[in-house]
Write a protein that holds these residues in place. Structure first.
Motif, PDB file in Angstrom:
ATOM      1  N   HIS A   6     -55.754  74.625 -45.694  1.00  0.00           N
ATOM      2  CA  HIS A   6     -55.636  74.235 -44.277  1.00  0.00           C
ATOM      3  C   HIS A   6     -55.085  72.815 -44.148  1.00  0.00           C
ATOM      4  CE1 HIS A   6     -57.529  77.909 -43.006  1.00  0.00           C
ATOM      5  NE2 HIS A   6     -58.553  77.678 -43.817  1.00  0.00           N
ATOM      6  N   ALA A   9     -51.420  73.009 -44.837  1.00  0.00           N
ATOM      7  CA  ALA A   9     -50.734  73.626 -43.692  1.00  0.00           C
ATOM      8  C   ALA A   9     -50.561  72.611 -42.564  1.00  0.00           C
ATOM      9  CB  ALA A   9     -51.515  74.845 -43.210  1.00  0.00           C
ATOM     10  N   ARG A  10     -51.602  71.793 -42.322  1.00  0.00           N
ATOM     11  CA  ARG A  10     -51.503  70.763 -41.279  1.00  0.00           C
ATOM     12  C   ARG A  10     -50.423  69.743 -41.634  1.00  0.00           C
ATOM     13  NH1 ARG A  10     -57.102  71.268 -41.539  1.00  0.00           N
ATOM     14  NH2 ARG A  10     -57.278  69.384 -42.793  1.00  0.00           N
ATOM     15  N   GLY A  12     -47.799  70.222 -43.554  1.00  0.00           N
ATOM     16  CA  GLY A  12     -46.506  70.872 -43.391  1.00  0.00           C
ATOM     17  C   GLY A  12     -46.085  70.932 -41.935  1.00  0.00           C
ATOM     18  N   HIS A  13     -47.038  71.239 -41.063  1.00  0.00           N
ATOM     19  CA  HIS A  13     -46.760  71.296 -39.623  1.00  0.00           C
ATOM     20  C   HIS A  13     -46.333  69.925 -39.104  1.00  0.00           C
ATOM     21  CE1 HIS A  13     -47.059  72.736 -35.515  1.00  0.00           C
ATOM     22  NE2 HIS A  13     -47.768  71.664 -35.224  1.00  0.00           N
ATOM     23  N   LYS A  14     -47.019  68.880 -39.541  1.00  0.00           N
ATOM     24  CA  LYS A  14     -46.678  67.512 -39.103  1.00  0.00           C
ATOM     25  C   LYS A  14     -45.285  67.111 -39.592  1.00  0.00           C
ATOM     26  CE  LYS A  14     -50.418  66.255 -36.932  1.00  0.00           C
ATOM     27  NZ  LYS A  14     -50.401  65.950 -35.518  1.00  0.00           N
ATOM     28  N   LYS A  16     -42.773  69.126 -40.240  1.00  0.00           N
ATOM     29  CA  LYS A  16     -41.792  69.878 -39.455  1.00  0.00           C
ATOM     30  C   LYS A  16     -41.671  69.306 -38.047  1.00  0.00           C
ATOM     31  CE  LYS A  16     -40.458  74.511 -38.065  1.00  0.00           C
ATOM     32  NZ  LYS A  16     -40.737  75.949 -38.185  1.00  0.00           N
ATOM     33  N   GLU A  17     -42.805  68.969 -37.424  1.00  0.00           N
ATOM     34  CA  GLU A  17     -42.776  68.358 -36.085  1.00  0.00           C
ATOM     35  C   GLU A  17     -41.954  67.080 -36.089  1.00  0.00           C
ATOM     36  OE1 GLU A  17     -46.762  67.514 -34.821  1.00  0.00           O
ATOM     37  OE2 GLU A  17     -46.864  69.321 -33.604  1.00  0.00           O
ATOM     38  N   GLU A  44     -42.813  71.829 -45.790  1.00  0.00           N
ATOM     39  CA  GLU A  44     -43.023  72.250 -44.407  1.00  0.00           C
ATOM     40  C   GLU A  44     -43.835  73.541 -44.316  1.00  0.00           C
ATOM     41  OE1 GLU A  44     -39.579  72.448 -41.934  1.00  0.00           O
ATOM     42  OE2 GLU A  44     -39.168  70.306 -42.114  1.00  0.00           O
ATOM     43  N   ALA A  45     -43.754  74.363 -45.340  1.00  0.00           N
ATOM     44  CA  ALA A  45     -44.515  75.612 -45.354  1.00  0.00           C
ATOM     45  C   ALA A  45     -45.983  75.371 -45.660  1.00  0.00           C
ATOM     46  CB  ALA A  45     -43.924  76.576 -46.378  1.00  0.00           C
ATOM     47  N   GLY A  46     -46.304  74.153 -46.118  1.00  0.00           N
ATOM     48  CA  GLY A  46     -47.687  73.834 -46.435  1.00  0.00           C
ATOM     49  C   GLY A  46     -48.165  74.474 -47.727  1.00  0.00           C
TER      50      GLY A  46
END
Length: 71
Positions: A6, A9-10, A12-14, A16-17, A44-46
Motif C-alpha cells: 500500500h 502504491a501511494r 507510485g500514485h504521487k 504519477k500525479e 508509477e505502478a507502485g
C-alpha cells in the motif's frame, strides 16, 4: 526497506500525479532522470521491489522536483 504494498502504491500514485501536473510523459521523466522507461513505469505502478530500494527511484523523484533524500 518498507515492503508494504500500500505504501508503494501511494508513492507510485504521487509520482504519477506530480508528472501529470507538470504535463510530462513517462518518457520525459525517464530521459531527465537518465533511467529506463520501464523504471518510471514500475515506479508509477507502485511495484514492490524484490530486495532493496531501486536505485532509479531518487533520480525519478528529483526529475519531478523532489528534494534530495525525499524518497
Amino acid at each position: 526497506m518498507n515492503r508494504d504494498p500500500h505504501a508503494w502504491a501511494r508513492l507510485g500514485h504521487k509520482l504519477k500525479e506530480a508528472r501529470l501536473a507538470r504535463g510530462l510523459k513517462q518518457s520525459d521523466i525517464a530521459e531527465t532522470a537518465s533511467v529506463s522507461l520501464a523504471s518510471v513505469q514500475s515506479a508509477e505502478a507502485g511495484t514492490v521491489p524484490k530486495s532493496r530500494m531501486p536505485i532509479t527511484l531518487p533520480p525519478i523523484a528529483a526529475a519531478l522536483g523532489g528534494k534530495q533524500g525525499s524518497v
